[in-house]
Motif scaffolding. Structure first.
Motif, PDB file in Angstrom:
ATOM      1  N   HIS A 136      11.629  -1.839   0.660  1.00 54.21           N
ATOM      2  CA  HIS A 136      10.406  -1.070   0.865  1.00 54.21           C
ATOM      3  C   HIS A 136      10.643   0.351   0.356  1.00 54.21           C
ATOM      4  O   HIS A 136      11.783   0.813   0.302  1.00 54.21           O
ATOM      5  CB  HIS A 136       9.989  -1.066   2.336  1.00 54.21           C
ATOM      6  N   PRO A 137       9.577   1.039  -0.014  1.00 50.57           N
ATOM      7  CA  PRO A 137       9.745   2.375  -0.589  1.00 50.57           C
ATOM      8  C   PRO A 137      10.166   3.398   0.465  1.00 50.57           C
ATOM      9  O   PRO A 137      10.056   3.167   1.665  1.00 50.57           O
ATOM     10  CB  PRO A 137       8.354   2.690  -1.140  1.00 50.57           C
ATOM     11  N   ALA A 138      10.632   4.552  -0.025  1.00 52.64           N
ATOM     12  CA  ALA A 138      11.142   5.602   0.863  1.00 52.64           C
ATOM     13  C   ALA A 138      10.064   6.166   1.772  1.00 52.64           C
ATOM     14  O   ALA A 138      10.370   6.683   2.857  1.00 52.64           O
ATOM     15  CB  ALA A 138      11.762   6.721   0.033  1.00 52.64           C
ATOM     16  N   ASN A 139       8.802   6.051   1.368  1.00 52.96           N
ATOM     17  CA  ASN A 139       7.705   6.587   2.193  1.00 52.96           C
ATOM     18  C   ASN A 139       7.181   5.571   3.203  1.00 52.96           C
ATOM     19  O   ASN A 139       6.122   5.782   3.815  1.00 52.96           O
ATOM     20  CB  ASN A 139       6.553   7.070   1.308  1.00 52.96           C
ATOM     21  N   CYS A 140       7.918   4.480   3.376  1.00 53.02           N
ATOM     22  CA  CYS A 140       7.551   3.458   4.363  1.00 53.02           C
ATOM     23  C   CYS A 140       8.672   3.352   5.392  1.00 53.02           C
ATOM     24  O   CYS A 140       9.830   3.096   5.041  1.00 53.02           O
ATOM     25  CB  CYS A 140       7.321   2.119   3.676  1.00 53.02           C
ATOM     26  N   ILE A 141       8.340   3.545   6.653  1.00 52.16           N
ATOM     27  CA  ILE A 141       9.329   3.544   7.727  1.00 52.16           C
ATOM     28  C   ILE A 141       9.012   2.428   8.716  1.00 52.16           C
ATOM     29  O   ILE A 141       7.865   2.304   9.180  1.00 52.16           O
ATOM     30  CB  ILE A 141       9.334   4.895   8.473  1.00 52.16           C
ATOM     31  N   LEU A 151       0.828  -1.204   0.000  1.00 51.56           N
ATOM     32  CA  LEU A 151       0.000   0.000   0.000  1.00 51.56           C
ATOM     33  C   LEU A 151       0.864   1.256   0.000  1.00 51.56           C
ATOM     34  O   LEU A 151       0.499   2.272  -0.620  1.00 51.56           O
ATOM     35  CB  LEU A 151      -0.941  -0.008   1.211  1.00 51.56           C
ATOM     36  N   ALA A 152       1.996   1.190   0.689  1.00 52.93           N
ATOM     37  CA  ALA A 152       2.936   2.321   0.654  1.00 52.93           C
ATOM     38  C   ALA A 152       3.462   2.532  -0.756  1.00 52.93           C
ATOM     39  O   ALA A 152       3.600   3.676  -1.230  1.00 52.93           O
ATOM     40  CB  ALA A 152       4.083   2.080   1.629  1.00 52.93           C
ATOM     41  N   LYS A 153       3.768   1.454  -1.471  1.00 50.40           N
ATOM     42  CA  LYS A 153       4.242   1.557  -2.855  1.00 50.40           C
ATOM     43  C   LYS A 153       3.182   2.199  -3.750  1.00 50.40           C
ATOM     44  O   LYS A 153       3.499   2.986  -4.651  1.00 50.40           O
ATOM     45  CB  LYS A 153       4.606   0.172  -3.397  1.00 50.40           C
ATOM     46  N   ARG A 154       1.932   1.849  -3.504  1.00 50.05           N
ATOM     47  CA  ARG A 154       0.846   2.377  -4.330  1.00 50.05           C
ATOM     48  C   ARG A 154       0.529   3.834  -4.018  1.00 50.05           C
ATOM     49  O   ARG A 154      -0.107   4.512  -4.836  1.00 50.05           O
ATOM     50  CB  ARG A 154      -0.427   1.536  -4.125  1.00 50.05           C
TER      51      ARG A 154
END
Length: 343
Positions: free
Chosen positions: A217-222, A185-188
């Motif tokens: 994982h994408p940069a917007n996922c921590i 969901l973070a990727k989307r």
């Protein structure tokens, strides 16, 4: 009434949901006149309440039975929520189920968090009284606090100029918890910041998830790690959405914490929530990944009704002050059952 609360290897699993539930029980019982003892060497008690399943727990049950003590088991775990967790969990799930049944059948009375969990336990062939009592939540700790929200944002190094909306979740790095879906969901949705609170030893989780947590994982996922106190409480109230894609729960303490924070809550539509959380009434529910994606957009863009206040009211019914007397009543029922005064 004197109750011995037994918890095996607290240092090992204190950060687990079972560890959190045990600490909540202690606080809940402080709202009653039950005298609680946690010493495994105690002999001066009326009944024992066991929260764990290891060999020491089984030995404590045998000892209590020999001493003609009353036995209550807090059934936190099931075969269903053991699967899809750590490496080898599915191979071990059937032996674990047999072990759970062997442990639970020793109790005179079982307490489990939800009606759904009770149904599962009945399906194991357990015949003794089973009482659903929520794990509970300390609602007062999750009241909105600007200072806690500030600590949360500082923890993530979010400046006042960073206007990104934040979606959080809390849990172990287990496939069952929906961590793979959370990352997808973070990727989307690169416009949102996704933050997962919680930690699991990377050595015991499958390689795919380990790699995902570490780098894939994408940069917007921590992955923020195991965090408690003001930062986590500030996250619950300071985020824009609590998203919990878990596939299996016996209740979900973190869901209660989010509700107590008056946070918008989006959970997977699974049986455990059927009788106490209602889609569009006190939370929102999603069926699958695409549905989560659709629902979170509707919630984040205010295209659906904000039901966070109704969710908060659900949390109030499961506050520690409410659960304590329920635990005491269950203990009294256990004492009466054994003495032949009821049933």
């Amino acid at each position: 009434m004197k109750v011995l609360q037994y918890f095996e290897n607290p240092g090992l699993i204190s950060r687990s949901g079972i560890g959190h539930a045990q600490r909540l029980q202690q606080e809940e019982l402080s709202y009653t006149d039950v005298v609680l003892d946690t010493s495994p060497f105690s002999k001066d008690y009326d009944l024992i309440d066991v929260n764990t399943y290891g060999p020491k727990s089984i030995a404590m049950l045998a000892k209590a039975r020999l001493e003609n003590k009353k036995i209550v088991y807090h059934a936190h775990s099931t075969y269903e929520d053991f699967r899809n967790s750590f490496i080898g969990s599915n191979l071990l799930s059937k032996p674990f189920k047999r072990h759970l049944i062997n442990a639970y059948k020793r109790a005179d009375l079982i307490i489990t968090p939800t009606a759904y969990a009770k149904t599962l336990l009945r399906g194991y062939g357990l015949t003794q009284p089973i009482i659903p009592i929520s794990n509970g939540v300390r609602v007062s700790s999750y009241e909105k606090s600007q200072s806690k929200i500030t600590k949360f944002r500082q923890f993530l190094n979010l400046s006042a100029d960073d206007k990104r909306k934040v979606i959080i979740s809390v849990g172990l790095y287990f496939q069952r918890k929906g961590v793979i879906d959370f990352v997808e969901l973070a990727k989307r949705n690169p416009e949102y910041l996704f933050v997962w609170f919680g930690y699991t030893d990377l050595r015991i989780i499958p390689r795919k998830i380990r790699k995902m947590v570490q780098s894939d994982h994408p940069a917007n996922c921590i992955f923020a790690g195991y965090i408690t106190g003001d930062v986590l409480q500030g996250a619950y109230s300071g985020a824009d959405l609590f998203l919990y894609p878990s596939y299996e729960e016996t209740e979900g303490i973190v869901v209660l914490e989010a509700l107590a924070s008056s946070q918008k809550v989006l959970v997977r539509d699974i049986p455990v929530y059927a009788d106490w959380l209602h889609d569009g009434v006190d939370c929102y529910k999603a069926q699958n990944l695409d549905d989560f994606d659709k629902q979170l957009h509707l919630i984040m863009s205010d295209q659906v009704k904000d039901v966070s206040q109704q969710g908060y009211e659900v949390a109030l019914t499961r506050d520690v002050s409410v659960i304590g007397p329920q635990l005491k009543a269950a203990y009294e029922e256990a004492l009466a059952l054994i003495s032949g005064d009821s049933q």
